[in-house]
Design a protein around this motif. Structure first.
Motif, PDB file in Angstrom:
ATOM      1  N   THR A 198       0.832  -1.196   0.000  1.00 57.84           N
ATOM      2  CA  THR A 198       0.000   0.000   0.000  1.00 57.84           C
ATOM      3  C   THR A 198       0.878   1.262   0.000  1.00 57.84           C
ATOM      4  O   THR A 198       1.811   1.374   0.788  1.00 57.84           O
ATOM      5  CB  THR A 198      -0.928   0.024   1.227  1.00 57.84           C
ATOM      6  OG1 THR A 198      -1.752  -1.143   1.199  1.00 57.84           O
ATOM      7  CG2 THR A 198      -1.815   1.263   1.214  1.00 57.84           C
ATOM      8  N   TYR A 199       0.537   2.181  -0.887  1.00 54.61           N
ATOM      9  CA  TYR A 199       1.277   3.438  -0.954  1.00 54.61           C
ATOM     10  C   TYR A 199       0.961   4.315   0.259  1.00 54.61           C
ATOM     11  O   TYR A 199      -0.185   4.404   0.705  1.00 54.61           O
ATOM     12  CB  TYR A 199       0.890   4.219  -2.213  1.00 54.61           C
ATOM     13  CG  TYR A 199       1.759   3.953  -3.407  1.00 54.61           C
ATOM     14  CD1 TYR A 199       3.020   4.521  -3.513  1.00 54.61           C
ATOM     15  CD2 TYR A 199       1.302   3.139  -4.439  1.00 54.61           C
ATOM     16  CE1 TYR A 199       3.809   4.283  -4.620  1.00 54.61           C
ATOM     17  CE2 TYR A 199       2.082   2.891  -5.554  1.00 54.61           C
ATOM     18  CZ  TYR A 199       3.343   3.469  -5.630  1.00 54.61           C
ATOM     19  OH  TYR A 199       4.127   3.234  -6.737  1.00 54.61           O
ATOM     20  N   ASP A 200       1.977   4.973   0.764  1.00 52.73           N
ATOM     21  CA  ASP A 200       1.782   6.033   1.744  1.00 52.73           C
ATOM     22  C   ASP A 200       1.640   7.337   0.965  1.00 52.73           C
ATOM     23  O   ASP A 200       2.613   7.872   0.426  1.00 52.73           O
ATOM     24  CB  ASP A 200       2.973   6.115   2.696  1.00 52.73           C
ATOM     25  CG  ASP A 200       2.835   7.252   3.720  1.00 52.73           C
ATOM     26  OD1 ASP A 200       1.760   7.887   3.741  1.00 52.73           O
ATOM     27  OD2 ASP A 200       3.799   7.511   4.463  1.00 52.73           O
ATOM     28  N   LEU A 201       0.419   7.844   0.893  1.00 55.90           N
ATOM     29  CA  LEU A 201       0.144   9.012   0.068  1.00 55.90           C
ATOM     30  C   LEU A 201       0.259  10.326   0.834  1.00 55.90           C
ATOM     31  O   LEU A 201      -0.002  11.384   0.269  1.00 55.90           O
ATOM     32  CB  LEU A 201      -1.256   8.894  -0.534  1.00 55.90           C
ATOM     33  CG  LEU A 201      -1.491   7.682  -1.451  1.00 55.90           C
ATOM     34  CD1 LEU A 201      -2.921   7.679  -1.945  1.00 55.90           C
ATOM     35  CD2 LEU A 201      -0.525   7.696  -2.618  1.00 55.90           C
ATOM     36  N   SER A 202       0.638  10.266   2.098  1.00 48.09           N
ATOM     37  CA  SER A 202       0.649  11.488   2.905  1.00 48.09           C
ATOM     38  C   SER A 202       1.629  12.528   2.380  1.00 48.09           C
ATOM     39  O   SER A 202       1.460  13.720   2.606  1.00 48.09           O
ATOM     40  CB  SER A 202       0.955  11.146   4.366  1.00 48.09           C
ATOM     41  OG  SER A 202       2.228  10.523   4.468  1.00 48.09           O
ATOM     42  N   ARG A 203       2.688  12.069   1.676  1.00 45.69           N
ATOM     43  CA  ARG A 203       3.679  13.010   1.168  1.00 45.69           C
ATOM     44  C   ARG A 203       3.637  13.155  -0.342  1.00 45.69           C
ATOM     45  O   ARG A 203       4.442  13.888  -0.914  1.00 45.69           O
ATOM     46  CB  ARG A 203       5.079  12.560   1.603  1.00 45.69           C
ATOM     47  CG  ARG A 203       5.280  12.593   3.111  1.00 45.69           C
ATOM     48  CD  ARG A 203       6.714  12.274   3.486  1.00 45.69           C
ATOM     49  NE  ARG A 203       6.908  12.325   4.926  1.00 45.69           N
ATOM     50  CZ  ARG A 203       8.072  12.106   5.534  1.00 45.69           C
ATOM     51  NH1 ARG A 203       9.148  11.827   4.808  1.00 45.69           N
ATOM     52  NH2 ARG A 203       8.163  12.169   6.848  1.00 45.69           N
ATOM     53  N   ALA A 204       2.716  12.472  -0.995  1.00 41.93           N
ATOM     54  CA  ALA A 204       2.581  12.614  -2.442  1.00 41.93           C
ATOM     55  C   ALA A 204       1.892  13.940  -2.761  1.00 41.93           C
ATOM     56  O   ALA A 204       1.260  14.559  -1.901  1.00 41.93           O
ATOM     57  CB  ALA A 204       1.786  11.446  -3.007  1.00 41.93           C
ATOM     58  N   ARG A 205       2.021  14.382  -3.982  1.00 43.73           N
ATOM     59  CA  ARG A 205       1.445  15.670  -4.373  1.00 43.73           C
ATOM     60  C   ARG A 205       0.940  15.588  -5.817  1.00 43.73           C
ATOM     61  O   ARG A 205       1.090  14.580  -6.490  1.00 43.73           O
ATOM     62  CB  ARG A 205       2.491  16.782  -4.257  1.00 43.73           C
ATOM     63  CG  ARG A 205       3.726  16.577  -5.119  1.00 43.73           C
ATOM     64  CD  ARG A 205       4.735  17.697  -4.968  1.00 43.73           C
ATOM     65  NE  ARG A 205       5.953  17.439  -5.728  1.00 43.73           N
ATOM     66  CZ  ARG A 205       6.120  17.748  -7.005  1.00 43.73           C
ATOM     67  NH1 ARG A 205       5.128  18.328  -7.677  1.00 43.73           N
ATOM     68  NH2 ARG A 205       7.266  17.485  -7.623  1.00 43.73           N
ATOM     69  N   ALA A 206       0.331  16.703  -6.249  1.00 44.43           N
ATOM     70  CA  ALA A 206      -0.115  16.852  -7.642  1.00 44.43           C
ATOM     71  C   ALA A 206      -1.019  15.698  -8.071  1.00 44.43           C
ATOM     72  O   ALA A 206      -0.794  15.046  -9.097  1.00 44.43           O
ATOM     73  CB  ALA A 206       1.083  16.986  -8.575  1.00 44.43           C
TER      74      ALA A 206
END
Length: 626
Positions: A77-85
């Motif tokens: 599972t991806y940790d999306l807390s630091r993803a953007r755009a």
């Protein structure tokens, strides 16, 4: 091409902070997309939970929330807390979610897909890319494309190129000096129109203690690489939002006759700019079937015991101008058999046999009555207590056989799908010496609505059937089932989240081959309207019927006539369709009691199905939405 400011004047009063109603705060909104009936937003809350929520207006996101997960090909599972755009877009039969990960080697664009808006799986990664929008291939676009930003410029690549280590990328819109968008642009959303791709992009910038929001627009040809046809020389929309130092665009959506652009900021969780849409007019419901004025065409006969209780869910086979109709007949004993009728014009019944042409012959399609010990009402349907239900006819010329598929029910165990056949000559001569019935589905599973494709694909039979909630598709070398060899449901056509067919769907009529693909009539139920069956249409790929090329955005027939609401209210249930001349005839059951027919001009119907909801760009630069 006419500039945007000549089509509609600039508007600066539509910006607002979106409330979250009585629900918990939205947290950090990530992406938005238009879906049937409104706008869906994906967000992340303070605890790191990713969820989706729908709004019918695109402004108040206070509905039910659904968990969202993005996984790698290995299942992590991806940790999306630091993803953007983040960007979200609706493709033909799935949703595309993209976002940027900042890695030590540089930014990487991640592209994931989902059929249910809940479970996204990573499909591709593109190094060095920024915000991206997906363009579905359709009438205006020859290819599925990805349009993305890199260093302020706008680039594009074919979606199929992303499988390669070094995808071919072309610049489609360069930076402009001295313009409102000279500081670089960020793609917001793209619409596939009949004449090309309409792109909206964010060109906002900080101005003192406020953000000067600005949206630009451009139109590209549908070819690849796409040619820039027009670009706004001034903002398509602009507005000032005070109290924020930065705002990040997260997408755009079409709701009715409005365009809504979205940003997220530090203090205001979600900023929306809703403006009258100068490009797109509200969709007109042109994709509809017209009921035969003298419906129903077949009604129960109180003097014929085998069909005194109901004559409904008809199927049809056209041969040399004559339409042969089989229908489910419910007898006074509660057992379903199959009756026969004939029509020369497809509308009026010329002949109707006084006896059933197919009756239960096996234990799995027994003659159970309500008093039988162990009878289970949970499996009853259509007012019947067992027998042969909901027939579908397919003629496969290669075999010289007419195939009858139907639902078998013994009154106390799960329904199963069954196939039988007879030579076409016998069928036309009304010598109904059907072959031994073969149960195709697992006896432990409720399986319904089976039919065969009228042609083999690569030498294999194609079988459609329904195990709740999906349409399932199997490819088989033969039709010999039994002793543990059952239909597997290898491929699926699922319900669409938030659409009119969101709860369940089934193939109604065996597909009809056209130059555009296999035209398929289906029925479905909406989670928001669970008591009513409605009718829709699909186009399946001619060579690969697993691929859905088009699917009706709205029902083409709803239970509104009185005869569709008597017996069991709210039922229109298609079982067959034929083409006679240039007209499409769809045969359906009304209210689980009578047989009916509805029609449409075939070519116009298919044109509307392929173009339903697609904007049309005129020479003056105005888009008209069907």
């Amino acid at each position: 091409m006419t500039e945007r400011r000549q089509v509609a004047g600039k508007q600066k009063k539509a910006t607002r902070k979106v409330p979250s109603g009585g629900r918990p705060p939205l947290g950090r909104p990530l992406a938005v997309a238009s879906v049937p009936g409104g706008v869906v937003l994906i967000a992340i809350d303070a605890a790191g939970r990713i969820f989706s929520v729908k709004s019918p207006t695109g402004l108040e996101f206070d509905g039910r929330r659904f968990d969202v997960a993005v996984t790698t090909p290995s299942g992590k599972t991806y940790d999306l807390s630091r993803a953007r755009a983040f960007r979200l877009a609706a493709a033909k039969e799935e949703y595309i979610l993209s976002f940027v990960e900042d890695r030590p080697s540089g930014p990487v664009l991640i592209i994931a897909s989902s059929g249910d808006l809940k479970n996204f799986k990573m499909k591709h990664a593109l190094a060095g890319a920024g915000s991206a929008v997906f363009v579905s291939g359709g009438r205006g676009s020859s290819e599925e494309m990805l349009i993305f930003s890199r260093g302020g410029a706008t680039l594009a690549t074919k979606f199929s190129e992303l499988k390669k280590k070094q995808p071919r990328v072309v610049e489609i819109m360069p930076l402009r000096r001295g313009s409102f968008d000279s500081g670089g642009i960020v793609p917001l959303a793209a619409l596939d129109t009949e004449r090309g791709t309409l792109l909206f992009y964010d060109a906002s910038r900080t101005k003192g203690k406020s953000v000067e929001l600005a949206v630009g627009a451009a139109v590209f040809s549908g070819d690849y690489p796409p040619l820039l046809l027009w670009r706004s020389s001034s903002p398509f929309w602009e507005g000032l939002f005070a109290g924020e130092q930065e705002a990040n665009g997260i997408g755009a959506a079409v709701v009715g006759d409005s365009l809504i652009f979205y940003w997220t900021a530090e203090k205001a969780s979600l900023i929306a700019a809703a403006v009258p849409n100068p490009f797109v007019l509200p969709p007109a419901r042109r994709l509809e079937l017209k009921r035969f004025p003298r419906n129903p065409i077949i009604e129960p006969d109180p003097y014929a015991a085998f069909e005194a209780g109901g004559t409904f869910n008809p199927t049809a086979l056209e041969h040399k101008g004559v339409v042969h109709i089989l229908y489910r007949a419910v007898g006074s004993n509660g057992v379903s058999t199959i009756g026969y009728a004939r029509s020369s014009d497809g509308l009026n019944v010329d002949e109707r046999l006084s006896y059933p042409v197919y009756v239960p012959r096996e234990t799995f399609e027994g003659r159970a009555a309500p008093a039988r010990p162990g009878f289970d009402l949970s499996f009853a349907s259509g007012g019947s207590f067992g027998g042969c239900e909901d027939p579908k006819l397919t003629y496969i010329e290669e075999d010289g056989l007419v195939y009858l598929t139907y639902v078998a029910h013994n009154g106390y165990s799960p329904q199963r799908v069954v196939v039988s056949s007879l030579p076409i000559e016998n069928f036309l001569a009304k010598h109904f010496n059907w072959s031994f019935p073969v149960a195709m589905s697992d006896p432990r599973v409720v399986d319904k609505s089976a039919c065969l494709l009228p042609e083999k694909i690569n030498g294999k039979y194609v079988i459609f059937h329904r195990v709740f909630p999906d349409v399932l598709i199997d490819f088989t070398d033969d039709l010999n089932f039994g002793e543990g060899r059952w239909l597997k449901g290898e491929y699926t056509i699922p319900p669409r989240p938030f659409a009119w067919d969101s709860r369940k769907l089934s193939i109604g009529s065996p597909p009809i081959k056209t130059k555009h693909g296999w035209l398929t009539i289906y029925h479905a139920v909406d989670d928001r309207d669970p008591g009513r069956y409605k009718v829709g249409a699909m186009i399946l790929d001619k060579k690969d019927p697993r691929r859905v090329l088009a699917r009706s955005r709205y029902p083409i027939l709803e239970p509104r006539a009185s005869y569709e609401n008597e017996g069991k209210a709210g039922i229109v249930y298609p079982g067959g369709a034929v083409v006679k001349g240039e007209e499409l005839f769809v045969y359906y059951g009304g209210g689980d009691r009578v047989a009916c027919v509805a029609t449409a001009p075939l070519e116009r119907f298919i044109f509307e199905l392929l173009n339903e909801g697609k904007p049309r760009l005129s020479e003056a630069g105005v888009i008209v939405r069907r």
